[in-house]
Design a protein around this motif. Sequence first.
Motif, PDB file in Angstrom:
ATOM      1  N   PRO A 153     -50.391 -21.930 -10.188  1.00 50.36           N
ATOM      2  CA  PRO A 153     -49.827 -20.838 -10.995  1.00 50.36           C
ATOM      3  C   PRO A 153     -48.334 -21.046 -11.238  1.00 50.36           C
ATOM      4  O   PRO A 153     -47.637 -21.666 -10.434  1.00 50.36           O
ATOM      5  CB  PRO A 153     -50.079 -19.594 -10.138  1.00 50.36           C
ATOM      6  CG  PRO A 153     -51.208 -19.971  -9.240  1.00 50.36           C
ATOM      7  CD  PRO A 153     -51.031 -21.435  -8.959  1.00 50.36           C
ATOM      8  N   VAL A 154     -47.872 -20.543 -12.367  1.00 56.36           N
ATOM      9  CA  VAL A 154     -46.459 -20.663 -12.740  1.00 56.36           C
ATOM     10  C   VAL A 154     -45.919 -19.263 -13.015  1.00 56.36           C
ATOM     11  O   VAL A 154     -46.515 -18.495 -13.774  1.00 56.36           O
ATOM     12  CB  VAL A 154     -46.283 -21.539 -13.993  1.00 56.36           C
ATOM     13  CG1 VAL A 154     -44.817 -21.565 -14.430  1.00 56.36           C
ATOM     14  CG2 VAL A 154     -46.787 -22.954 -13.734  1.00 56.36           C
ATOM     15  N   ARG A 155     -44.808 -18.932 -12.381  1.00 55.80           N
ATOM     16  CA  ARG A 155     -44.140 -17.653 -12.648  1.00 55.80           C
ATOM     17  C   ARG A 155     -42.913 -17.910 -13.505  1.00 55.80           C
ATOM     18  O   ARG A 155     -42.079 -18.756 -13.185  1.00 55.80           O
ATOM     19  CB  ARG A 155     -43.736 -16.970 -11.345  1.00 55.80           C
ATOM     20  CG  ARG A 155     -42.897 -15.703 -11.571  1.00 55.80           C
ATOM     21  CD  ARG A 155     -42.582 -15.012 -10.278  1.00 55.80           C
ATOM     22  NE  ARG A 155     -41.484 -14.062 -10.431  1.00 55.80           N
ATOM     23  CZ  ARG A 155     -41.468 -12.845  -9.917  1.00 55.80           C
ATOM     24  NH1 ARG A 155     -42.483 -12.434  -9.190  1.00 55.80           N
ATOM     25  NH2 ARG A 155     -40.425 -12.051 -10.091  1.00 55.80           N
ATOM     26  N   VAL A 156     -42.827 -17.181 -14.616  1.00 53.10           N
ATOM     27  CA  VAL A 156     -41.694 -17.311 -15.534  1.00 53.10           C
ATOM     28  C   VAL A 156     -40.943 -15.980 -15.562  1.00 53.10           C
ATOM     29  O   VAL A 156     -41.531 -14.930 -15.845  1.00 53.10           O
ATOM     30  CB  VAL A 156     -42.169 -17.683 -16.956  1.00 53.10           C
ATOM     31  CG1 VAL A 156     -40.974 -17.849 -17.883  1.00 53.10           C
ATOM     32  CG2 VAL A 156     -43.006 -18.954 -16.934  1.00 53.10           C
ATOM     33  N   ASP A 157     -39.665 -16.018 -15.264  1.00 54.25           N
ATOM     34  CA  ASP A 157     -38.854 -14.803 -15.240  1.00 54.25           C
ATOM     35  C   ASP A 157     -38.456 -14.375 -16.647  1.00 54.25           C
ATOM     36  O   ASP A 157     -38.162 -15.215 -17.511  1.00 54.25           O
ATOM     37  CB  ASP A 157     -37.596 -15.020 -14.403  1.00 54.25           C
ATOM     38  CG  ASP A 157     -37.902 -15.201 -12.924  1.00 54.25           C
ATOM     39  OD1 ASP A 157     -38.920 -14.652 -12.466  1.00 54.25           O
ATOM     40  OD2 ASP A 157     -37.142 -15.908 -12.238  1.00 54.25           O
ATOM     41  N   ILE A 158     -38.449 -13.068 -16.864  1.00 53.41           N
ATOM     42  CA  ILE A 158     -37.955 -12.480 -18.114  1.00 53.41           C
ATOM     43  C   ILE A 158     -36.533 -12.007 -17.866  1.00 53.41           C
ATOM     44  O   ILE A 158     -36.294 -11.145 -17.010  1.00 53.41           O
ATOM     45  CB  ILE A 158     -38.835 -11.300 -18.569  1.00 53.41           C
ATOM     46  CG1 ILE A 158     -40.300 -11.725 -18.696  1.00 53.41           C
ATOM     47  CG2 ILE A 158     -38.314 -10.731 -19.881  1.00 53.41           C
ATOM     48  CD1 ILE A 158     -40.558 -12.778 -19.749  1.00 53.41           C
ATOM     49  N   VAL A 159     -35.582 -12.587 -18.572  1.00 52.06           N
ATOM     50  CA  VAL A 159     -34.177 -12.223 -18.377  1.00 52.06           C
ATOM     51  C   VAL A 159     -33.926 -10.816 -18.895  1.00 52.06           C
ATOM     52  O   VAL A 159     -33.367  -9.967 -18.194  1.00 52.06           O
ATOM     53  CB  VAL A 159     -33.252 -13.235 -19.075  1.00 52.06           C
ATOM     54  CG1 VAL A 159     -31.797 -12.804 -18.941  1.00 52.06           C
ATOM     55  CG2 VAL A 159     -33.461 -14.624 -18.496  1.00 52.06           C
ATOM     56  N   GLN A 160     -34.333 -10.553 -20.137  1.00 56.17           N
ATOM     57  CA  GLN A 160     -34.151  -9.214 -20.694  1.00 56.17           C
ATOM     58  C   GLN A 160     -35.054  -9.012 -21.895  1.00 56.17           C
ATOM     59  O   GLN A 160     -35.551  -9.966 -22.503  1.00 56.17           O
ATOM     60  CB  GLN A 160     -32.701  -8.959 -21.080  1.00 56.17           C
ATOM     61  CG  GLN A 160     -32.158  -9.801 -22.213  1.00 56.17           C
ATOM     62  CD  GLN A 160     -30.666  -9.541 -22.426  1.00 56.17           C
ATOM     63  OE1 GLN A 160     -29.877  -9.591 -21.487  1.00 56.17           O
ATOM     64  NE2 GLN A 160     -30.272  -9.281 -23.674  1.00 56.17           N
ATOM     65  N   VAL A 161     -35.282  -7.744 -22.211  1.00 60.24           N
ATOM     66  CA  VAL A 161     -36.019  -7.325 -23.402  1.00 60.24           C
ATOM     67  C   VAL A 161     -35.089  -6.416 -24.182  1.00 60.24           C
ATOM     68  O   VAL A 161     -34.585  -5.421 -23.643  1.00 60.24           O
ATOM     69  CB  VAL A 161     -37.318  -6.581 -23.039  1.00 60.24           C
ATOM     70  CG1 VAL A 161     -37.995  -6.055 -24.298  1.00 60.24           C
ATOM     71  CG2 VAL A 161     -38.260  -7.496 -22.262  1.00 60.24           C
ATOM     72  N   GLN A 162     -34.854  -6.739 -25.440  1.00 59.06           N
ATOM     73  CA  GLN A 162     -33.914  -5.955 -26.249  1.00 59.06           C
ATOM     74  C   GLN A 162     -34.542  -5.565 -27.571  1.00 59.06           C
ATOM     75  O   GLN A 162     -35.370  -6.283 -28.123  1.00 59.06           O
ATOM     76  CB  GLN A 162     -32.633  -6.762 -26.482  1.00 59.06           C
ATOM     77  CG  GLN A 162     -32.844  -8.100 -27.158  1.00 59.06           C
ATOM     78  CD  GLN A 162     -31.654  -9.026 -26.982  1.00 59.06           C
ATOM     79  OE1 GLN A 162     -31.152  -9.221 -25.873  1.00 59.06           O
ATOM     80  NE2 GLN A 162     -31.208  -9.618 -28.090  1.00 59.06           N
ATOM     81  N   MET A 163     -34.154  -4.418 -28.070  1.00 56.38           N
ATOM     82  CA  MET A 163     -34.609  -3.953 -29.376  1.00 56.38           C
ATOM     83  C   MET A 163     -33.639  -4.455 -30.443  1.00 56.38           C
ATOM     84  O   MET A 163     -32.427  -4.527 -30.208  1.00 56.38           O
ATOM     85  CB  MET A 163     -34.675  -2.430 -29.411  1.00 56.38           C
ATOM     86  CG  MET A 163     -35.609  -1.821 -28.388  1.00 56.38           C
ATOM     87  SD  MET A 163     -35.670  -0.018 -28.491  1.00 56.38           S
ATOM     88  CE  MET A 163     -36.615   0.210 -30.005  1.00 56.38           C
ATOM     89  N   GLU A 164     -34.163  -4.803 -31.597  1.00 57.85           N
ATOM     90  CA  GLU A 164     -33.311  -5.244 -32.699  1.00 57.85           C
ATOM     91  C   GLU A 164     -34.052  -5.104 -34.012  1.00 57.85           C
ATOM     92  O   GLU A 164     -35.277  -4.922 -34.051  1.00 57.85           O
ATOM     93  CB  GLU A 164     -32.840  -6.684 -32.488  1.00 57.85           C
ATOM     94  CG  GLU A 164     -33.936  -7.721 -32.492  1.00 57.85           C
ATOM     95  CD  GLU A 164     -33.401  -9.123 -32.211  1.00 57.85           C
ATOM     96  OE1 GLU A 164     -32.359  -9.232 -31.541  1.00 57.85           O
ATOM     97  OE2 GLU A 164     -34.034 -10.093 -32.652  1.00 57.85           O
ATOM     98  N   GLN A 165     -33.324  -5.222 -35.105  1.00 57.50           N
ATOM     99  CA  GLN A 165     -33.907  -5.089 -36.435  1.00 57.50           C
ATOM    100  C   GLN A 165     -34.220  -6.463 -37.016  1.00 57.50           C
ATOM    101  O   GLN A 165     -33.551  -7.458 -36.728  1.00 57.50           O
ATOM    102  CB  GLN A 165     -32.945  -4.334 -37.360  1.00 57.50           C
ATOM    103  CG  GLN A 165     -31.606  -5.026 -37.543  1.00 57.50           C
ATOM    104  CD  GLN A 165     -30.674  -4.312 -38.484  1.00 57.50           C
ATOM    105  OE1 GLN A 165     -29.520  -4.649 -38.591  1.00 57.50           O
ATOM    106  NE2 GLN A 165     -31.146  -3.304 -39.192  1.00 57.50           N
TER     107      GLN A 165
END
Length: 578
Positions: A153-165
């Motif tokens: 298994p491989v775990r990948v980190d999510i740095v951030q989630v941002q909203m944009e247009q």
Amino acid sequence: MKEEAKARKAQARAGVAPAASATNRDQTVPGWELTVGIEIHAQLNTAQKLFSAAATESHGTQDVEPNDSSHVAFFDMALPGAQPIFQSATLVPAIRAALALHCNVQPVSRFDRKHYFHWDQPAGYQITQYYEPLARGGYVELLPRDGIFGDSPVRVDIVQVQMEQDTAKTLAQPGDVHWLDFGRVGMPLVEIITAPQLHHPATAAALVRKIQALLHAVDACTSGMEAGGLRADVNVSVRRTDAEGKPIGPLGVRTEIKNLNSFRAVEDAIIAERNRQIAAIDAAEASGHPDPASVIESETRGWTPPSGAGESGQTHRLRGKEGAVDYRYMPDPDLGPVVIDEGLVRYLGLTLGVSPDEELDRLIEEYGLTSIDAAALMALDGGGRAQYYYDVVDAVEERLGASGDVGARAFVANWVLHQLGKLTAEKAASFDDSGVVSLGMTPEGRCKVPVDSLADILTFRYQGRITAGVAKDLLFAVFRGDVGGDNGTSVEQAIEEANLWFDEITPAEYQALAEEALEGEAKTLKLFLSPKKYPQGKLQYLVGKLLRMGPEGRMDPQNAEAAVRAAIERWVEENKMS
């Protein structure tokens, strides 16, 4: 390896970026480590845009003309005096997306302006979240069944989630002319930024596929890559490894490949760019360059897929890579902070439903499906096929008076996956001149073949009361509208009226026919005495002989084969003793 290195150097001198092909589709290159980070842009499932009340539904279909007034607000066109009005409803799918990725939703987030000048951005800047994004600190767990490279298994980190247009849509025309459709400007997006933790192209493609499935499962996004609702940018760098495979030095200079719109494109573009960078560094070393790694420029590149079989796609330079300074990020003065109540986040977390991994596990462990069939069932018709399957299973089990029969559940899955698909692929033209016939499957699991009608057919077939051929003919009759549904003729009535019940011969009759089929076949039977490889073809020959000898329409091929096998075993025992 030496020949491959020479080929890469030659390609680098010619300025060619090699792509994935039959000869270079390896996930690793000896002596090198690939590092990939991904930025995914997904369109949120909302009725209005991010900063205006302009509609988002049906955009890009024949029903909506480009630049239609109902889909383009004054603010989208950056007309003087137009102000952004944050549409709070867009927060719900955005938070669902963040929670599906195990992120921490920030109680306060803010919008920033990202400045760049291009024809698709009428304001000269894009509104996004750079300094204080919607969410941080998530992760995605990738398993071998997701299509990754390797067995761990491989775990990948999510740095951030941002909203944009989103930006305007560019429509290329002949003669170096471009048209702009501003209907896409301001479409609400989430940008998902991963850490640079991926080291194999197939794993990178698997991550994009898994994130798409997660977003769809929580109803966060409108559509996937196949419909243009999700795009990926990949950041690629390479560095050498030592004899033990450990990387030497810091991460290499990264390049970004923009706007990849398929899982295959993600994998192929990464392979192509990896090979280009390695070839360039090899060539620099061969020429005595004092710092070979410096030949890789930080830049933004595009992807040109192969135009035909046997050809290679390429990455190509678009522009130099901008940095935070180039974009001149600044807080947007026209928008206040987004304050999110913890109760809303908690409520949405409780209503996310079953995750794709949990559903896949359930289909494998409780329903007896293979991982391939389970994944296919979940992917078809936007999840509608899986819901249809569950409903048919429930109806069949009710008719059988038994629950949890794994054999029956796997039997139903075979028909829902394969026989339903054959209806439109093979028989549509026989009753519709247009040639465009579909199941009409809805997200709720309803289609042209009612659940009860298919459940009747499969129950009778599973009980052995009708043959497979009759079952298939009945299925097509239901699909065509002649049986079941609103026409008043049930599946059982259709079987009664046409006398289609399966009146199977007895086991004793099967045995007698099998013994008769073996008569005069001594030469063939000797092949079964001590075979190095079981003569399956000869077995089928004898089964076919039995089926021709018996009464038409009263034999089951599987039972006929069992009877022939038993007769052969008796013959072998008798002749071994003699």
